[in-house]
Scaffold this motif. Sequence first.
Motif, PDB file in Angstrom:
ATOM      1  N   GLU A  43       0.819  -1.215   0.000  1.00 59.19           N
ATOM      2  CA  GLU A  43       0.000   0.000   0.000  1.00 59.19           C
ATOM      3  C   GLU A  43       0.853   1.266   0.000  1.00 59.19           C
ATOM      4  OE1 GLU A  43      -0.499  -2.660   1.920  1.00 59.19           O
ATOM      5  OE2 GLU A  43      -2.627  -3.223   1.753  1.00 59.19           O
TER       6      GLU A  43
ATOM      7  N   ARG B  95      -4.877   0.501  -2.347  1.00 58.26           N
ATOM      8  CA  ARG B  95      -4.917  -0.785  -3.037  1.00 58.26           C
ATOM      9  C   ARG B  95      -5.037  -0.600  -4.553  1.00 58.26           C
ATOM     10  NH1 ARG B  95      -3.554  -5.161  -0.193  1.00 58.26           N
ATOM     11  NH2 ARG B  95      -4.740  -6.349  -1.692  1.00 58.26           N
ATOM     12  N   TRP B  96      -5.834   0.385  -4.955  1.00 56.88           N
ATOM     13  CA  TRP B  96      -6.014   0.719  -6.370  1.00 56.88           C
ATOM     14  C   TRP B  96      -6.268   2.216  -6.429  1.00 56.88           C
ATOM     15  CZ3 TRP B  96     -10.441  -1.571  -9.893  1.00 56.88           C
ATOM     16  CH2 TRP B  96     -10.362  -0.999 -11.166  1.00 56.88           C
TER      17      TRP B  96
ATOM     18  N   HIS C  19      -2.127  -2.374  -6.084  1.00 52.36           N
ATOM     19  CA  HIS C  19      -1.418  -3.344  -5.258  1.00 52.36           C
ATOM     20  C   HIS C  19      -1.379  -4.616  -6.103  1.00 52.36           C
ATOM     21  CE1 HIS C  19      -0.757  -6.318  -2.107  1.00 52.36           C
ATOM     22  NE2 HIS C  19      -0.399  -5.332  -1.304  1.00 52.36           N
TER      23      HIS C  19
ATOM     24  N   ASP D 270      -4.518  -6.828  -6.194  1.00 53.77           N
ATOM     25  CA  ASP D 270      -5.666  -6.214  -6.859  1.00 53.77           C
ATOM     26  C   ASP D 270      -5.469  -6.172  -8.373  1.00 53.77           C
ATOM     27  OD1 ASP D 270      -7.517  -4.625  -4.588  1.00 53.77           O
ATOM     28  OD2 ASP D 270      -5.491  -5.138  -3.983  1.00 53.77           O
TER      29      ASP D 270
ATOM     30  N   GLU E  98      -7.250   3.732   0.811  1.00 53.47           N
ATOM     31  CA  GLU E  98      -6.908   2.321   0.982  1.00 53.47           C
ATOM     32  C   GLU E  98      -5.517   1.983   0.459  1.00 53.47           C
ATOM     33  OE1 GLU E  98      -9.728   3.199  -0.848  1.00 53.47           O
ATOM     34  OE2 GLU E  98     -11.112   3.097   0.833  1.00 53.47           O
TER      35      GLU E  98
END
Length: 124
Positions: free
Chosen positions: A49, A80-81, A95, A98, A78
């Motif tokens: 992250e 993540r994306w 990430h 993902d 987050e």
Amino acid sequence: MTASSRALELVQIAARAADAKQAEDLVALDVTGPLQLTDVFLLATGRNERNVLAIADEIEERLLEAGAKPLRREGRTEGRWVLIDFGDIVVHVFHEEDRQYYSLERLWSDCPTITLELPVDHTA
């Protein structure tokens, strides 16, 4: 139809910024055929992250210096994306888990790829 020269210039700047922050699996897709909202998707992967956020920040900073302003940002909380829409290009920093799950390359597999001009690593 193909990506505009401005979009091609911006994707090279964004790719070099991502590469400077150790992004992996950089892929640029010319999405002008199926989409009318943007010319290019840049996909990049971060190891975690923190790395995802660092890559996204570096890309945004370099594109701001080049005169491109983000129209929309999503996913920063987050890490993540992270999606950053610059109009001519849309940057997706994932990430690694993902990236595999959403598999945008497969979804847009009919779109041509754009060759990225990245610096050569002479330390390897």
